[in-house]
Every structure is written in C-alpha cells, then in structure tokens.
Design a protein around this motif. Structure first.
Motif, PDB file in Angstrom:
ATOM      1  N   SER A 177     -10.228  -3.875  11.223  1.00  0.00           N
ATOM      2  CA  SER A 177      -9.129  -2.920  11.311  1.00  0.00           C
ATOM      3  C   SER A 177      -8.708  -2.574   9.892  1.00  0.00           C
ATOM      4  CB  SER A 177      -7.950  -3.531  12.076  1.00  0.00           C
ATOM      5  OG  SER A 177      -8.313  -3.824  13.409  1.00  0.00           O
ATOM      6  N   SER A 178      -8.406  -1.301   9.660  1.00  0.00           N
ATOM      7  CA  SER A 178      -8.134  -0.820   8.304  1.00  0.00           C
ATOM      8  C   SER A 178      -6.649  -0.523   8.117  1.00  0.00           C
ATOM      9  CB  SER A 178      -8.946   0.450   8.038  1.00  0.00           C
ATOM     10  OG  SER A 178      -8.641   0.989   6.774  1.00  0.00           O
ATOM     11  N   TYR A 179      -6.112  -0.955   6.981  1.00  0.00           N
ATOM     12  CA  TYR A 179      -4.704  -0.726   6.652  1.00  0.00           C
ATOM     13  C   TYR A 179      -4.593  -0.086   5.271  1.00  0.00           C
ATOM     14  CZ  TYR A 179      -3.505  -3.761  10.578  1.00  0.00           C
ATOM     15  OH  TYR A 179      -3.376  -4.308  11.833  1.00  0.00           O
ATOM     16  N   THR A 180      -3.744   0.931   5.171  1.00  0.00           N
ATOM     17  CA  THR A 180      -3.476   1.599   3.900  1.00  0.00           C
ATOM     18  C   THR A 180      -1.969   1.657   3.684  1.00  0.00           C
ATOM     19  OG1 THR A 180      -5.454   2.975   4.104  1.00  0.00           O
ATOM     20  CG2 THR A 180      -3.762   3.716   2.561  1.00  0.00           C
ATOM     21  N   VAL A 181      -1.526   1.253   2.506  1.00  0.00           N
ATOM     22  CA  VAL A 181      -0.107   1.300   2.157  1.00  0.00           C
ATOM     23  C   VAL A 181       0.053   2.211   0.945  1.00  0.00           C
ATOM     24  CG1 VAL A 181       1.912  -0.007   1.398  1.00  0.00           C
ATOM     25  CG2 VAL A 181       0.326  -1.011   3.064  1.00  0.00           C
ATOM     26  N   ASN A 182       0.775   3.313   1.118  1.00  0.00           N
ATOM     27  CA  ASN A 182       1.101   4.224   0.019  1.00  0.00           C
ATOM     28  C   ASN A 182       2.542   3.954  -0.393  1.00  0.00           C
ATOM     29  OD1 ASN A 182      -1.429   5.756   0.128  1.00  0.00           O
ATOM     30  ND2 ASN A 182      -0.661   6.508   2.080  1.00  0.00           N
ATOM     31  N   PHE A 183       2.714   3.333  -1.545  1.00  0.00           N
ATOM     32  CA  PHE A 183       4.038   2.891  -1.982  1.00  0.00           C
ATOM     33  C   PHE A 183       4.569   3.790  -3.092  1.00  0.00           C
ATOM     34  CE2 PHE A 183       6.789   0.365  -4.774  1.00  0.00           C
ATOM     35  CZ  PHE A 183       7.736  -0.086  -3.861  1.00  0.00           C
ATOM     36  N   HIS A 184       5.858   4.140  -2.993  1.00  0.00           N
ATOM     37  CA  HIS A 184       6.503   4.982  -4.000  1.00  0.00           C
ATOM     38  C   HIS A 184       7.851   4.370  -4.357  1.00  0.00           C
ATOM     39  CE1 HIS A 184       8.444   9.122  -5.122  1.00  0.00           C
ATOM     40  NE2 HIS A 184       8.201   8.375  -6.180  1.00  0.00           N
ATOM     41  N   ASP A 185       7.988   3.932  -5.602  1.00  0.00           N
ATOM     42  CA  ASP A 185       9.268   3.452  -6.122  1.00  0.00           C
ATOM     43  C   ASP A 185       9.974   4.655  -6.742  1.00  0.00           C
ATOM     44  OD1 ASP A 185      11.371   2.384  -7.644  1.00  0.00           O
ATOM     45  OD2 ASP A 185      10.306   0.498  -7.961  1.00  0.00           O
ATOM     46  N   VAL A 186      10.973   5.173  -6.036  1.00  0.00           N
ATOM     47  CA  VAL A 186      11.653   6.392  -6.472  1.00  0.00           C
ATOM     48  C   VAL A 186      12.366   6.178  -7.799  1.00  0.00           C
ATOM     49  CG1 VAL A 186      13.426   8.089  -5.862  1.00  0.00           C
ATOM     50  CG2 VAL A 186      11.918   7.165  -4.093  1.00  0.00           C
ATOM     51  N   ASP A 187      13.000   5.034  -7.972  1.00  0.00           N
ATOM     52  CA  ASP A 187      13.774   4.769  -9.186  1.00  0.00           C
ATOM     53  C   ASP A 187      12.882   4.669 -10.422  1.00  0.00           C
ATOM     54  OD1 ASP A 187      16.084   4.576  -7.560  1.00  0.00           O
ATOM     55  OD2 ASP A 187      15.563   2.506  -7.081  1.00  0.00           O
ATOM     56  N   GLU A 188      11.740   4.011 -10.272  1.00  0.00           N
ATOM     57  CA  GLU A 188      10.827   3.820 -11.403  1.00  0.00           C
ATOM     58  C   GLU A 188       9.782   4.923 -11.508  1.00  0.00           C
ATOM     59  OE1 GLU A 188      11.255   1.481 -13.620  1.00  0.00           O
ATOM     60  OE2 GLU A 188      12.973   0.645 -12.517  1.00  0.00           O
ATOM     61  N   ARG A 189       9.763   5.821 -10.520  1.00  0.00           N
ATOM     62  CA  ARG A 189       8.797   6.922 -10.483  1.00  0.00           C
ATOM     63  C   ARG A 189       7.359   6.409 -10.537  1.00  0.00           C
ATOM     64  NH1 ARG A 189      11.596  11.561 -14.394  1.00  0.00           N
ATOM     65  NH2 ARG A 189      13.581  11.670 -13.249  1.00  0.00           N
ATOM     66  N   LYS A 190       7.112   5.384  -9.757  1.00  0.00           N
ATOM     67  CA  LYS A 190       5.776   4.796  -9.703  1.00  0.00           C
ATOM     68  C   LYS A 190       5.212   4.933  -8.299  1.00  0.00           C
ATOM     69  CE  LYS A 190       6.454   1.311 -13.329  1.00  0.00           C
ATOM     70  NZ  LYS A 190       6.462  -0.147 -13.644  1.00  0.00           N
ATOM     71  N   LYS A 191       3.927   5.267  -8.230  1.00  0.00           N
ATOM     72  CA  LYS A 191       3.230   5.364  -6.955  1.00  0.00           C
ATOM     73  C   LYS A 191       1.966   4.514  -7.011  1.00  0.00           C
ATOM     74  CE  LYS A 191       4.792  10.033  -5.713  1.00  0.00           C
ATOM     75  NZ  LYS A 191       4.363  11.396  -5.313  1.00  0.00           N
ATOM     76  N   GLU A 192       1.666   3.867  -5.908  1.00  0.00           N
ATOM     77  CA  GLU A 192       0.477   3.022  -5.866  1.00  0.00           C
ATOM     78  C   GLU A 192      -0.034   2.948  -4.430  1.00  0.00           C
ATOM     79  OE1 GLU A 192      -1.024  -1.218  -7.815  1.00  0.00           O
ATOM     80  OE2 GLU A 192       1.054  -0.535  -8.031  1.00  0.00           O
ATOM     81  N   THR A 193      -1.349   2.922  -4.285  1.00  0.00           N
ATOM     82  CA  THR A 193      -1.976   2.818  -2.967  1.00  0.00           C
ATOM     83  C   THR A 193      -2.768   1.525  -2.877  1.00  0.00           C
ATOM     84  OG1 THR A 193      -2.118   5.214  -2.633  1.00  0.00           O
ATOM     85  CG2 THR A 193      -3.642   3.844  -1.376  1.00  0.00           C
ATOM     86  N   LYS A 194      -2.583   0.800  -1.787  1.00  0.00           N
ATOM     87  CA  LYS A 194      -3.305  -0.443  -1.540  1.00  0.00           C
ATOM     88  C   LYS A 194      -4.021  -0.337  -0.199  1.00  0.00           C
ATOM     89  CE  LYS A 194      -1.763  -2.863  -5.129  1.00  0.00           C
ATOM     90  NZ  LYS A 194      -2.651  -3.460  -6.158  1.00  0.00           N
TER      91      LYS A 194
END
Length: 766
Positions: free
Chosen positions: A383-400
C-alpha cells in the motif's frame, strides 16, 4: 560410514517433508540436515552469523540437551557458546535469530531464543524439522492487480461513481475539490465591519495530488532485531518460550513509533538511517546461510522492521530465517531485505545487534511460530502513502513517500502512524497550532478517488488534534465490508501554522424579525463571526420555515461537528448500510470542523416524513405512554355488538402507533439533502476552525401546541428571544496510556461494527 549416514539423513528428511505438501512445494535446504532424533548432549558444532558488516563468521557451540514442549515450536535444543570472542562481546544477541547451527557439517536448526538477565552464552535452537513446517502452508500473495467486485457490487458499478461524486448529499463533508456545499454556498448579503475580512481565510489547502508511484528514498535503514523470552515454568519445565519481538523504526517521531508498537503488540525503537544513491532493490541477491537479513512491514521514507539471520535456502530460491515468528500472522507479504551489522552491543538485560536494513531482495510469505520464510527475487505487493507537508510559517514544503504491507488490518495502523509520525517529525515541535488536512484515498475499485478535507486546532498539541481522524479514516475505509481496494493508495496534504485559525460565532439575529411567521415563510438569519483577534464579520443566511411547522422554530448557527446528528437508523437497528455506495455517501456526510451550519427546525404536525424537532425526553415518553394507556382503556369499554368481530384497523390513523413511529429511518445524508433542498439548512465551508453554537427562536402561526410542546417552548424561550449556551470546546487531554495516547484499540475487537465515530471533533456542550 559417512555414506550410510548421508543415506539415513536423506531418508529422514524425506519422511519429514512428506507431511501433506505437494512435491513442488516442499522446502529442501541445499545443505544436508541432521534430524532431532540424532542429537545428543555433549555434541560439538558451530553456528554462523554476521558480527560486523556482511561477513559471515562461524563460532563454536556445544549441545546441552533437548527441551521438550507441547506448544510450537516443539523440542527446542539448548546450546552453549564456546567461542571466547562471542562470550566476551555479548554472547547470543538479538539479531542472531536464525543463525544456522551445524553438527558434523549437517544443519540441525537455528538459534531462536535467549534469556534476559541471564548467562548470554546459553540459548535455544529451533530444530530444522520445526522450521520447515513454516513452509508447508499454502501461500497466497496479495498481488498488484485489481480484485474482482462481489457479485452484487459488480452489478452496481455505476453507483460507485455516483457515491463518490455528485450523488452524495450536498453539505455533508467535502468529497471533491469542486463539490457544491449547498445552494447557499456563498451566503448572501455579506456585511463586514470596517477593516474586517470574510470568513473564508487567507490560507488555502494545496491542490489535489494523485498517488505517486512507489519510491524508496533510503537504501539502508539502521535497525536492530530483538527477541526476549520468558518461561511460564522453570527453565527445565515443559512450558514453551514466549518471544517479544523488538522492531526499529525510522522517519517517524518517537511518540508515534511507541504508539504503533502498542497497537502491534511489540516494542519499537526509533533509530537513525543511512541513505545511498543506488537502487533500493536487488532481486538478484543470492545470500548464504548465516547472512544478515531483514523483514520490513514499512519501507521508504518510513521504515519499520527487524533484523535477523538467514537459516537456509532451497534450490528454487525460497528461504527460511529467524527461527521464531515476527508477528505470527500466518500467510503474509513483508519485504525481505539485505542487512548490514554495525556491531553487537553488549547489555546486562539482553545484548543486541545494531544493523541497517538494505535493499529489498525478496518477499516474506510465511510468519509462523517456527520461523519466517519466503522467496528471493520477488517483490511484495504494498500500500502506498504520500505526505505533502507545508509549514506555512517557515515557508517550507516537503514530500515524503513510503509503503506498507498490503494488509487491511495492520496496514492502516502502520500507515496512520507513518503519516502522523512524519508530520510530527517535519513540524519539529509540540504545541499550539492549526492544521489544514486533505485525506485522499485512491486505488482499485475506488474510482473516482475520495477526499475528505478538515481543519484541526489545538492550544496544546496540533498534531495530536488530527490523530483520531487520521487513524479512523485509515481503518474504516481499508476494512470496509463491501469491497477490497487494491492497490491501495493514500495521499495526505497537510498545511500547518502556529497561528490559531479559529473563527468564533458571536451572535445570531433574525433580520426584520416579525411577531409571528407562517409555515413556508422565508427568514434571514444574520450571523456575526469573529476570526481570532480580527474584526467581526457578518453574514446573512436565508432559510425557509418548514411547511408543517407549529408553534415555534429554532434557528441555530454552529460549527461543523458540534451537536452533529447521529446515524439514528444504525443506532436503533431500523436500517443498515448495505452497499459501498451507501458507505461512501454516509462517510462523506460526516461534518467537518471548518463548516458553518445554519439551520431551522422545531415541532411539526404529524407527517409521514419522520422529522423530529428535538430528541424526546423521558417526560415526553411518559406522556405518550399515558396517552396510549387512556386510548386502550377507552377501546376496551367499547365492546363490539353481538355477532360482529372486532375489525383490525388496517389503515393507520391517529390512533395507530408503534415504537417505529418515533424512530428515524433515513440516514443523515438523506435528511441533510432534503433539508438543503427545502432551504431549511445551509452549509458553507471556510478555511477556519469554526467554534461555538448559538440559537434564537421565532413564533409560528397555525396548529395548536400540545402540553408537551408548550412545556418545551417555555423551557427553550424562557431566557428571552435569544439564548446563548456555554460551549465547551474539546479538551486536549492525554489518552490513557501516556503521552502517545494509548493504543486506541478499545473498539477493535472481532465484533467490530461499521462506525464513523472517530471522525469529526466529537465536542459536547455543557
């Protein structure tokens, strides 16, 4: 003599393997074996394992004796390590499980158990006859194709698309990006105070993303296997050892690793990882007995698994390892990996190997009491999982991205812990904040994909605020009783900020209020909202008084999930969810924390439609009972004339009453759809966590209120035309079980029923 011994050994193995498995399914080790019947105390032999890196090292052992047991595995062999280096560096350590043991060059079994707080030079070997039993079971691997639908579901294939798109009740949970909430999605007549902003916020969710292809970002993960045993009786007794498998995790925070461990019934230790640029898969690897191997139930940016040792390989590429179970789940599909050992860490309690999981090299197909086993050169379905994370305060985006075992029961537990643990790790703080979450499920038999959007706020722990819903969604969809979703994919978009994105309901007032209204009249409710530390905002919602309303109506403005109606037919047993379409529709009907719900309702005339203005109280039921008793007494006094039988009243009238008349037969989605159509309810989405509930009342012409209604009216209107009730937002209390929130499995018994209780805020008013 040697030739005769080999012949006897071959005959013994043939007898052992002739236990029901077909010839092509029998596991025959490449190396010769010695049956248990030939084992004698005092025999000298050697074992093979990896002490550092990937080099296989032999060390001397002596047979102490055989420990009989009635449970599996039966008849363990007790051995003593004679090698000086091994004895001085931790002895038999966790991670040596599966290390093959030989006497006279023949395989007798593999190290499987040792004791905590005991002489680490002593251990127990699982006989090879016992380990081979793990490969006698029929294996059925989950594969990558879409499973067929059940006959009744296949006939309704078109219904699936309807259930996941336009056919769901408007305003009952966000299910797609372009879903219309209701006819009044944009409230009319917006009025804002000077400098104010509308309730739709300035932070929006990222666009929908489809499930990405499987990706493994790590080549080697640092792991440590660990098995401890205890005896129910003395060491010389007949009780079988009980192992406690310790796994390692990477990529998730410590508290969610611990929470997952409680759910799986094992210890999980968070450790580091090492990344390499080469391919994460090597299906051509052909290891030798004694090689370090791993078994993973999650891999990629989240890793959960354990390290052990390979015991034997057959000519057709199958293997056995560990000499004890991992979870004892029977037929499975774990990822079998290479492993590299950093070193053995001595410990007073129990020494252990510290190692790294490497490239995927095969699949584990059996997890049995005697051993794990599987096949080299084959991938496990996942089973496949994708997490698209966005820290609004730090303006950082990351995908796991990560994968888990394709198991509808433990897979969602691992997946949910991975999602929450990744978010917890990426946000790198525990405290107040707001999270905007979009949870999308896609895969075989799930077209189109299904999405639920929600907002969570907590003054204490923003990640934990979303925990209950993430875990509930994973279980309720994967374990649905109607159809298998395979391949199974989840994408979660998460945006987080420290800012409390909360809007409060401050006031509700009827515009141009009249002394009395008639059924069917339009009413405009002006609701004042106050975003966190910002100027208030006024929005107008147009409603229509129900056609059969009597005496009064209640106009309510509330946040989604507050005073949310329950699925009454499921609670009372009047009706059940019987199709996948109904399942998805009712799942979509669950309210979300970012919704503003304005509705009107109250007492109504008798109607075939079962609309109840409020939940009946004990006093109401008592009056109904008294009324029924009087009617029965009157009917008994009216005896039929001679020669005439008492006729049954086939046509339901005012005097016809059953308990079913007080019960609701419609699901929440059906009630909401009708109320929105009749303009008795308006639902609007915002980008805020909507807090509070307020109500006011209006008088309605027509009909005569009964004593019960007059009493209720006096009770509700006693405080004036507008009543503000104190609302208690959900507390962030720690669940039982400590900081990680306990195991959360109170409702996961075998008799688990279909329930959406884990969704929404579950808040209560005082």
């Amino acid at each position: 003599m040697k030739k005769a011994a080999k012949i006897l050994s071959a005959l013994a193995m043939a007898a052992l393997l002739a236990s029901g498995a077909r010839a092509e399914e029998r596991f025959v080790p490449k190396e010769p074996v010695m049956p248990l019947s030939q084992i004698r105390p005092g025999m000298l032999g050697y074992a093979k394992t990896v002490l550092q890196g990937t080099k296989i090292t032999p060390f001397k052992v002596k047979i102490v004796g055989v420990v009989p047991s009635k449970s599996k595995p039966r008849n363990l062999i007790m051995v003593e390590v004679l090698d000086k280096y091994i004895r001085e560096n931790g002895g038999i350590a966790a991670g040596m499980s599966g290390s093959p043991v030989y006497v006279d060059g023949r395989l007798i079994g593999a190290i499987g158990y040792s004791w905590s707080f005991a002489d680490s030079s002593m251990g127990l070997v699982t006989p090879v006859e016992e380990m081979l039993k793990a490969m006698e079971w029929r294996q059925k691997l989950p594969w990558f194709d879409v499973p067929p639908l059940p006959p009744d579901e296949a006939d309704k294939k078109d219904a699936e698309s309807d259930a996941a798109s336009d056919d769901r009740a408007p305003g009952c949970g966000a299910a797609s990006a372009d879903k219309i909430i209701s006819a009044d999605k944009a409230a009319s007549g917006d009025k804002a105070a000077p400098g104010g902003k509308t309730a739709s916020g300035d932070v929006a969710l990222s666009g929908d993303k489809t499930i990405s292809g499987d990706a493994l970002s790590e080549d080697k993960e640092i792991l440590s296997g660990d098995v401890k045993i205890d005896f129910d009786e003395e060491a010389s007794g007949s009780g079988a050892p009980r192992e406690k498998m310790t796994l390692a995790s990477d990529g998730v925070s410590a508290r969610y690793a611990a929470r997952l461990g409680k759910k799986l019934g094992v210890s999980i230790i968070p450790l580091g990882s090492e990344s390499a640029g080469s391919s994460p898969v090597d299906l051509r690897w052909r290891p030798e007995p004694g090689a370090a191997v791993g078994a993973a139930i999650a891999w990629g940016d989240v890793v959960v698994g354990g390290v052990g040792t390979l015991t034997a390989v057959s000519k057709d590429g199958r293997f056995i390892a560990f000499a004890h179970p991992m979870f004892n789940r029977g037929g499975v599909s774990y990822a079998m990996t290479q492993a590299s050992i950093l070193r053995t860490v001595p410990s007073i309690e129990s020494s252990f190997k510290l190692g790294y999981l490497g490239k995927i090299a095969g699949v584990v197909t059996q997890d049995r009491p005697e051993a794990i086993g599987g096949r080299l050169g084959q991938l496990a379905a996942a089973s496949s999982y994708t997490v698209n994370f966005h820290d609004v305060d730090e303006r950082k985006k990351e995908t796991k991205r990560f994968q888990t075992v394709a198991d509808p029961f433990i897979g969602p537990e691992i997946g949910s812990a991975g999602i929450l643990g990744l978010v917890d790790d990426l946000w790198a703080r525990k405290g107040a904040g707001t999270a905007l979450v979009a949870y999308t499920v896609s895969g075989g038999n799930m077209k189109p994909s299904w999405t639920r959007r929600n907002i969570f706020y907590s003054p204490k722990d923003a990640v934990k605020a979303m925990q209950k819903e993430i875990e509930s969604l994973g279980k309720v969809i994967s374990r649905n009783p109607f159809r298998e979703i395979n391949p199974y994919g989840v994408t979660v978009d998460v945006e987080m900020t420290k800012t409390p994105r909360v809007v409060y309901i401050d006031k509700i007032k009827i515009e141009d209020e009249k002394e009395e209204y008639s059924p069917g009249d339009k009413v405009k409710a002006v609701v004042t909202f106050r975003p966190w530390r910002k100027a208030p905002v006024k929005k107008t919602f147009e409603l229509r008084i129900p056609e059969n309303a009597v005496s009064f109506c209640e106009v309510t403005a509330r946040g989604g999930g507050i005073e949310e109606p329950e699925e009454e037919p499921l609670i009372t047993g009047i009706r059940a969810i019987t199709t996948f379409k109904e399942f998805v529709t009712e799942l979509s009907a669950k309210e979300t924390n970012n919704q503003i719900i304005v509705e009107i309702g109250g007492p109504e005339k008798d109607s075939p439609e079962k609309k109840k203005p409020y939940k009946s109280t004990d006093k109401d039921k008592e009056k109904l009972s008294e009324s029924s008793a009087v009617k029965e007494e009157d009917s008994e006094n009216k005896k039929p004339e001679a020669g005439r039988d008492k006729k049954e009243n086939k046509k339901k009238g005012k005097d016809s009453f059953t308990p079913a008349d007080m019960m609701e037969e419609r699901f929440v989605s059906e009630i909401n759809a009708e109320r929105i159509k009749n303009r008795e309810m308006v639902v609007a989405d915002t980008n805020y966590y909507v807090e509070g509930v307020l109500r006011t009342f209006i008088k309605v012409k027509g009909g005569s209120a009964s004593d019960m209604l007059q009493s209720k009216l006096a009770q509700l209107m006693g405080g004036g035309e507008e009543e503000e009730e104190e609302y208690a937002p959900p507390e962030d209390e720690e669940d039982e079980g400590g900081e990680d929130g306990g195991d959360g499995d109170e409702g996961d018994g075998e008799g688990e029923s279909l329930s959406f209780s884990g969704l929404g805020r579950g808040a209560k008013r005082k």
